[in-house]
Design a protein around this motif. Structure first.
Motif, PDB file in Angstrom:
ATOM      1  N   MET A   1      -5.443  -0.530  -2.785  1.00  0.00           N
ATOM      2  CA  MET A   1      -5.168  -1.967  -2.845  1.00  0.00           C
ATOM      3  C   MET A   1      -6.071  -2.678  -3.850  1.00  0.00           C
ATOM      4  O   MET A   1      -5.682  -3.699  -4.420  1.00  0.00           O
TER       5      MET A   1
ATOM      6  N   TYR B   1       0.840  -1.207   0.000  1.00  0.00           N
ATOM      7  CA  TYR B   1       0.000   0.000   0.000  1.00  0.00           C
ATOM      8  C   TYR B   1       0.875   1.258   0.000  1.00  0.00           C
ATOM      9  O   TYR B   1       0.625   2.216  -0.758  1.00  0.00           O
TER      10      TYR B   1
ATOM     11  N   ASN C   1      -4.286  -2.240  -6.938  1.00  0.00           N
ATOM     12  CA  ASN C   1      -3.104  -3.105  -6.890  1.00  0.00           C
ATOM     13  C   ASN C   1      -3.462  -4.539  -7.240  1.00  0.00           C
ATOM     14  O   ASN C   1      -2.750  -5.222  -7.990  1.00  0.00           O
TER      15      ASN C   1
ATOM     16  N   VAL D   1      -7.069   3.203   1.528  1.00  0.00           N
ATOM     17  CA  VAL D   1      -6.423   1.879   1.471  1.00  0.00           C
ATOM     18  C   VAL D   1      -7.210   0.951   0.558  1.00  0.00           C
ATOM     19  O   VAL D   1      -6.629   0.225  -0.265  1.00  0.00           O
TER      20      VAL D   1
END
Length: 704
Positions: A292, A195, A295, A288
């Motif tokens: 993520m 992160y 990601n 977050v």
């Protein structure tokens, strides 16, 4: 070859004798216990440990090209080269240890007389020193000679390769956390690191990298703290649950447990809530999840991305009830506490800080031939940053981000249209153009520029701060592009409000001034001025916010104006205007409206032709002299009085004479023409009913 496998010690005869492996003992014990033992060091060519490493290299590796060149050098340079050989051998040995999956940091070698403290590595010479005293080595590191680079402190953990993250992220973010429970968790939890790395890449080349780096590190600390509280909550359930990764916290089944962890994290010992922290946790969790999820999609982990989206959807559903109280408390505090008039800065404190900053700049910049070391350079930098920050009412990080190029543009008047300057006729405006420079700083958005006004009293200090020779003598990194750099060869700029806080303490102020205080003050004062809509729009644009933000966030509520206007209307509806219109000083506050109706009806003043003549030294000998207290009682404060010089300037001719047209309607009634300060086409008519030799010299007044 692998270091630390075969270890030797050279005898006096030149033969090599096997000794104990270095990985189990760092020093070789000599037979003579009365003499101090000489530590053995690894050879950079063969890996052999020798207590007399210089002799070993001369005898065993004299055919090496680098050794042969070193032996032909003068003694001083030759000693430097052999010292470099020793550090190279230690570097290779430590690198082999750190390549293990679970390295033992106690087995790392270091330079002599470093103690048992945590080791750090010099970025240039690759030497290993105690983390506490490596600063002494960086001052005299021989590898920094004849180069523009400056040695920096590197963590020994950076020697371990990690292809998942860049070295800059590991050095600037991960290795900057202290060895606490939270710092250790951040460096050990790969999910938290991912992160942080994804967020770091978004601002790696940004102008605001310093501020965003601090914000990211704060977010990582809060995320790690929340995860520790989450693990405590898991330990209390029946049966207890263990967690191995922070990713387990962002799961639909853990929503209630996350809420409990947030409550534990944001509750004080006296059961009061940290409302600001709780509010920030909402935005942290949202960020977050967003980062993520992206990601996971990039790494083609679609199942985890979908789970993250579902977790975020559930959290957004419960947010209005879970975070509502804290958000309302923060808003209430900002509206009811921070905007109170009692929070306004005192003019005496601002004047004291301004005068102290100007005196400090003048004193430090007086001797141009004196060598300015980094401590005096820092003091001069703090004084200039404080002066510009308060003068422009800017946020702290904006003036301190001024670059050398932006200052040179301001100095050369790159933003001034010379053709339009010739059209300016106002003497005040011409004077301002001669005594003020303007720079434009890039904001967080590339398409937005932030104006910075630089008064003349800062020019000399700015020229010293940006001088190449002065910066070199003050330990400023030659690659630092900022006009207000940090010392000690840093690439970052100074923090604006840290400089202001230092100057507040030195000036003897009881409270430190921050950005909110200053913007609260200037917004309140400006709201009371008689400014045109275009001027107000320019003011809001300079501060970087809208009219609504200025009215609802920064300036005090117009309580006085509400009482004297709206309150007057509602009192008139109830017939109380005659009792509510009198002040404690006996002045009739409603007279401003009464004279308009009374005199205009009785004497037809608005339609009557009046014979005006210029005011001279013989005119109005009977007009009373008004004290400042009387003027304040008439204008209901000092803010209207501050506008008087602006109106007075409109009546100053090119020859410097003060031209004012007056008409004596009667013995006690005076009529005056007042030029508007906004437009040449507008002229106000002022009537003043006065008397001499009384306690109330001004009875009534009215202005169109």
């Amino acid at each position: 070859m692998k270091f630390g496998i075969q270890v030797y010690q050279e005898s006096s005869s030149g033969n090599t004798l096997p000794v104990e492996d270095k990985t189990t003992e760092s020093t070789v014990q000599k037979s003579n216990t009365n003499k101090k033992s000489r530590p053995s060091r690894p050879c950079p060519f063969c890996g052999t440990f020798a207590s007399r490493l210089t002799e070993h290299i001369k005898r065993k590796h004299k055919t090496e090209e680098s050794v042969r060149v070193a032996l032909e050098l003068p003694k001083e340079l030759k000693d430097r080269e052999f010292q470099r050989f020793k550090r190279e051998g230690i570097f290779k040995f430590n690198s082999d240890i750190l390549m293990d999956d679970n390295p033992d940091y106690n087995n790392l070698l270091n330079e002599r007389k470093q103690g048992s403290e945590t080791l750090a590595m010099c970025s240039l010479c690759k030497g290993f020193f105690s983390k506490k005293i490596i600063c002494r080595h960086k001052i005299k590191c021989v590898a920094a000679e004849n180069t523009a680079d400056y040695p920096s402190t590197c963590s020994v953990r950076l020697l371990r390769s990690n292809p998942a993250f860049s070295n800059s992220y590991r050095q600037e973010i991960l290795e900057c956390f202290q060895n606490t429970k939270i710092g250790t968790l951040i460096r050990s939890d790969e999910w938290i690191q991912r992160y942080g790395y994804f967020s770091y890449k978004n601002f790696e080349g940004s102008e605001k990298k310093m501020e965003k780096r601090a914000s990211l590190m704060a977010n990582l600390r809060r995320l790690a703290h929340l995860y520790l509280e989450f693990k405590k909550v898991l330990a209390t359930v029946d049966p207890p649950i263990t967690s191995e990764s922070c990713s387990e916290m962002f799961n639909r089944d853990a929503v209630e447990l996350v809420q409990d962890a947030i409550i534990n994290m944001t509750t004080r010992d006296d059961n009061t809530v940290k409302d600001a922290l709780k509010k920030n946790m909402r935005y942290l969790i949202q960020d977050v999840c967003k980062v993520m999820r992206a990601n996971y999609l990039l790494s083609k982990e679609d199942d985890k991305a979908d789970e993250m989206s579902k977790f975020l959807t559930i959290m957004q559903t419960v947010w209005p009830s879970f975070f509502a109280a804290s958000e309302e408390a923060c808003l209430k505090k900002r509206q009811s506490h921070l905007r109170r008039p009692e929070r306004l800065l005192l003019e005496e404190d601002l004047a004291k800080l301004r005068d102290y900053s100007k005196e400090a700049m003048e004193q430090l910049a007086s001797d141009v031939y004196e060598i300015m070391e980094y401590n005096k350079y820092s003091q001069l930098r703090d004084a200039v940053v404080c002066r510009l920050t308060l003068f422009n009412a800017r946020r702290g990080g904006e003036p301190s981000r001024l670059t050398l190029k932006e200052w040179n543009d301001a100095l050369s008047e790159a933003w001034i249209d010379s053709g339009k300057v010739q059209l300016i006729e106002d003497a005040i405006e011409k004077k301002l153009l001669c005594e003020t420079k303007i720079a434009y700083i890039h904001a967080s958005k590339v398409a937005k520029l932030v104006p910075l006004l630089i008064p003349k009293d800062c020019w000399k200090a700015m020229s010293i701060l940006t001088d190449v020779d002065v910066r070199r003598g003050a330990d400023i990194n030659v690659k630092n592009k900022f006009a207000f750099p940090n010392t000690k060869h840093s690439l970052n700029h100074a923090t604006g409000w840290t400089c202001v806080s230092k100057m507040c303490k030195k000036a003897g102020l009881e409270r430190s001034i921050n950005a909110t205080d200053m913007r609260h003050y200037v917004s309140t004062v400006y709201s009371l001025l008689d400014a045109s809509p275009l001027d107000r729009e320019m003011f809001f644009k300079h501060l970087g916010h809208s009219k609504n933000i200025n009215e609802n966030v920064y300036q005090c509520p117009p309580a006085l104006k509400t009482i004297t206007t709206v309150g007057k209307f509602f009192n008139s509806l109830e017939g109380n205007i005659e009792t509510e219109g009198c002040s404690d000083d006996g002045y009739d506050d409603s007279a401003e409206n009464e004279i308009g109706s009374c005199f205009q009806d009785e004497n037809n003043l608005a339609r009557r032709r009046s014979a005006y003549r210029k005011l001279d030294g013989e005119s109005l000998q009977d007009f009373p002299r008004l004290s400042l207290d009387i003027l304040r009682s008439i204008t209901l404060g000092v803010y209207q009085i501050k506008q008087a010089p602006n109106y007075a300037r409109e009546h100053i001719s090119e020859e410097g004479n003060f031209d004012l047209l007056v008409c004596k309607e009667s013995e006690s009634l005076l009529q005056v023409k007042i030029q508007s300060r906004h437009t040449k086409a507008a002229v106000h008519t002022l009537w003043i009913d006065y008397s001499c030799g009384t306690d109330l010299p001004i009875k009534r007044w009215y202005c169109t």
